[in-house]
Design a protein around this motif. Structure first.
Motif, PDB file in Angstrom:
ATOM      1  N   ASP A 199     -12.167 -31.958  13.485  1.00 33.66           N
ATOM      2  CA  ASP A 199     -13.051 -32.663  12.559  1.00 33.66           C
ATOM      3  C   ASP A 199     -14.474 -32.135  12.745  1.00 33.66           C
ATOM      4  O   ASP A 199     -15.172 -32.532  13.685  1.00 33.66           O
ATOM      5  CB  ASP A 199     -13.005 -34.168  12.811  1.00 33.66           C
ATOM      6  CG  ASP A 199     -13.732 -34.959  11.738  1.00 33.66           C
ATOM      7  OD1 ASP A 199     -14.549 -34.372  10.987  1.00 33.66           O
ATOM      8  OD2 ASP A 199     -13.493 -36.174  11.644  1.00 33.66           O
TER       9      ASP A 199
ATOM     10  N   GLU B 139     -20.936 -22.814  13.149  1.00 36.78           N
ATOM     11  CA  GLU B 139     -20.944 -23.107  11.719  1.00 36.78           C
ATOM     12  C   GLU B 139     -21.890 -22.152  10.984  1.00 36.78           C
ATOM     13  O   GLU B 139     -21.570 -21.611   9.936  1.00 36.78           O
ATOM     14  CB  GLU B 139     -21.381 -24.562  11.520  1.00 36.78           C
ATOM     15  CG  GLU B 139     -21.262 -25.057  10.107  1.00 36.78           C
ATOM     16  CD  GLU B 139     -21.636 -26.525  10.044  1.00 36.78           C
ATOM     17  OE1 GLU B 139     -22.803 -26.852  10.326  1.00 36.78           O
ATOM     18  OE2 GLU B 139     -20.764 -27.340   9.729  1.00 36.78           O
TER      19      GLU B 139
ATOM     20  N   LYS C 143     -17.275 -32.806  11.627  1.00 41.00           N
ATOM     21  CA  LYS C 143     -18.412 -33.739  11.680  1.00 41.00           C
ATOM     22  C   LYS C 143     -18.896 -33.959  13.119  1.00 41.00           C
ATOM     23  O   LYS C 143     -20.047 -34.319  13.345  1.00 41.00           O
ATOM     24  CB  LYS C 143     -18.086 -35.076  11.024  1.00 41.00           C
ATOM     25  CG  LYS C 143     -17.228 -36.000  11.863  1.00 41.00           C
ATOM     26  CD  LYS C 143     -16.982 -37.333  11.204  1.00 41.00           C
ATOM     27  CE  LYS C 143     -16.124 -38.199  12.095  1.00 41.00           C
ATOM     28  NZ  LYS C 143     -15.581 -39.342  11.428  1.00 41.00           N
ATOM     29  N   TYR C 144     -18.004 -33.733  14.093  1.00 44.61           N
ATOM     30  CA  TYR C 144     -18.392 -33.951  15.483  1.00 44.61           C
ATOM     31  C   TYR C 144     -19.382 -32.897  15.990  1.00 44.61           C
ATOM     32  O   TYR C 144     -20.060 -33.130  16.981  1.00 44.61           O
ATOM     33  CB  TYR C 144     -17.158 -34.050  16.391  1.00 44.61           C
ATOM     34  CG  TYR C 144     -16.456 -35.371  16.191  1.00 44.61           C
ATOM     35  CD1 TYR C 144     -16.986 -36.543  16.720  1.00 44.61           C
ATOM     36  CD2 TYR C 144     -15.298 -35.465  15.435  1.00 44.61           C
ATOM     37  CE1 TYR C 144     -16.373 -37.763  16.516  1.00 44.61           C
ATOM     38  CE2 TYR C 144     -14.681 -36.682  15.225  1.00 44.61           C
ATOM     39  CZ  TYR C 144     -15.229 -37.834  15.766  1.00 44.61           C
ATOM     40  OH  TYR C 144     -14.630 -39.046  15.561  1.00 44.61           O
ATOM     41  N   ARG C 145     -19.506 -31.779  15.294  1.00 43.63           N
ATOM     42  CA  ARG C 145     -20.524 -30.789  15.658  1.00 43.63           C
ATOM     43  C   ARG C 145     -21.914 -31.412  15.483  1.00 43.63           C
ATOM     44  O   ARG C 145     -22.764 -31.314  16.347  1.00 43.63           O
ATOM     45  CB  ARG C 145     -20.386 -29.522  14.813  1.00 43.63           C
ATOM     46  CG  ARG C 145     -21.468 -28.488  15.123  1.00 43.63           C
ATOM     47  CD  ARG C 145     -21.313 -27.199  14.329  1.00 43.63           C
ATOM     48  NE  ARG C 145     -20.262 -26.395  14.942  1.00 43.63           N
ATOM     49  CZ  ARG C 145     -19.091 -26.124  14.375  1.00 43.63           C
ATOM     50  NH1 ARG C 145     -18.818 -26.579  13.169  1.00 43.63           N
ATOM     51  NH2 ARG C 145     -18.194 -25.395  15.000  1.00 43.63           N
ATOM     52  N   GLN C 146     -22.112 -32.066  14.346  1.00 49.00           N
ATOM     53  CA  GLN C 146     -23.414 -32.697  14.090  1.00 49.00           C
ATOM     54  C   GLN C 146     -23.677 -33.822  15.087  1.00 49.00           C
ATOM     55  O   GLN C 146     -24.789 -33.966  15.586  1.00 49.00           O
ATOM     56  CB  GLN C 146     -23.484 -33.227  12.656  1.00 49.00           C
ATOM     57  CG  GLN C 146     -24.861 -33.695  12.248  1.00 49.00           C
ATOM     58  CD  GLN C 146     -25.921 -32.614  12.414  1.00 49.00           C
ATOM     59  OE1 GLN C 146     -25.710 -31.454  12.125  1.00 49.00           O
ATOM     60  NE2 GLN C 146     -27.082 -32.998  12.924  1.00 49.00           N
ATOM     61  N   HIS C 147     -22.663 -34.600  15.400  1.00 48.72           N
ATOM     62  CA  HIS C 147     -22.819 -35.671  16.401  1.00 48.72           C
ATOM     63  C   HIS C 147     -23.219 -35.079  17.746  1.00 48.72           C
ATOM     64  O   HIS C 147     -24.094 -35.607  18.433  1.00 48.72           O
ATOM     65  CB  HIS C 147     -21.513 -36.471  16.563  1.00 48.72           C
ATOM     66  CG  HIS C 147     -21.146 -37.303  15.386  1.00 48.72           C
ATOM     67  ND1 HIS C 147     -21.968 -38.258  14.836  1.00 48.72           N
ATOM     68  CD2 HIS C 147     -20.009 -37.319  14.643  1.00 48.72           C
ATOM     69  CE1 HIS C 147     -21.365 -38.823  13.807  1.00 48.72           C
ATOM     70  NE2 HIS C 147     -20.182 -38.273  13.669  1.00 48.72           N
TER      71      HIS C 147
END
Length: 181
Positions: free
Chosen positions: A143, A172, A145-149
Motif C-alpha cells: 500500500d 516513488e 500510502k504508507y510511504r507518505q506516512h
C-alpha cells in the motif's frame, strides 16, 4: 432472564458501547460495560476488546492490556486485538512485547500493510533498523500510502538517516523520473 435474553441484552450493550467509542465517548462506553458486568452478562471476546478500546482512548494503556489479553486468549485469531495490544505495549515502553503482538497478528494476516507498517515502527524503536526498513518496504509495496506516512512518522527518526530508508522514501520519485524518460 433466559440465556437468549442475556445474549440479546449483551448485543444491545455492545452496540451502545461501539456507538460511544465511535463518538469519542470512552467514559460512557466503560459505564455501559460496567452495567453489563453488574448484571452478570457473559463477557465475550468482542466486549473485552471494546473495553480495551475504551481504555486505550482514555490513554489507560496498562489497564487496557488485561481485557485485551483476555480477548486474545478467548479469540486468538482476532487480528485487531493483537494490533491494539501492540499499541498499548508501545505506549508503556515495551516495544519488545509490541513486536511480539504484531508478529502474532502478522502470522494471521501476513500481507496486511497496516500490521507491517506498525511492526516496522516498533522495530525501529527497538534499534532493529535493517529489519525495520525491510518490513516498511513490504508495507509500502502492498500500500503506497504508507510511504507518505513514513516520511512524517516521528518514530522513524532513528532510521531516517539510513541510506536504505532514504532510497525507500525516494523510490516513488525515481520511478516517476524513469517513466518520463
Amino acid at each position: 432472564m433466559t440465556k437468549e435474553n442475556n445474549t440479546i441484552r449483551a448485543r444491545k450493550i455492545a452496540l451502545r458501547v461501539e456507538g460511544y467509542l465511535e463518538l469519542g465517548m470512552p467514559e460512557h462506553a466503560l459505564s455501559e460495560i460496567q452495567k453489563a458486568s453488574q448484571e452478570h452478562l457473559l463477557f465475550n471476546p468482542h466486549m473485552l476488546y471494546l473495553e480495551g478500546e475504551a481504555l486505550w482512548q482514555l490513554k489507560r494503556y496498562r489497564d487496557a492490556l488485561y481485557p485485551l489479553g483476555q480477548a486474545a486468549l478467548l479469540e486468538p485469531a482476532e487480528v485487531r486485538v493483537w494490533i491494539l495490544i501492540g499499541k498499548c505495549q508501545k505506549r508503556i515502553g515495551r516495544c519488545d512485547l509490541a513486536i511480539e503482538s504484531l508478529e502474532n497478528a502478522l502470522y494471521l494476516q501476513p500481507n496486511s500493510p497496516l500490521i507491517l507498517y506498525n511492526l516496522s515502527i516498533y522495530l525501529a524503536l527497538s534499534e532493529r533498523k535493517e529489519e525495520s526498513v525491510r518490513i516498511l518496504a513490504r508495507a509500502i509495496c502492498l500500500d503506497p500510502k504508507y510511504r507518505q506516512h513514513a516520511r512524517t512518522e516521528k518514530d522513524f527518526e532513528g532510521i531516517r538517516n539510513m541510506q536504505e530508508f532514504k532510497n525507500l522514501m525516494n523510490e516513488e520519485e525515481l520511478l516517476s523520473e524513469n517513466q518520463e524518460k
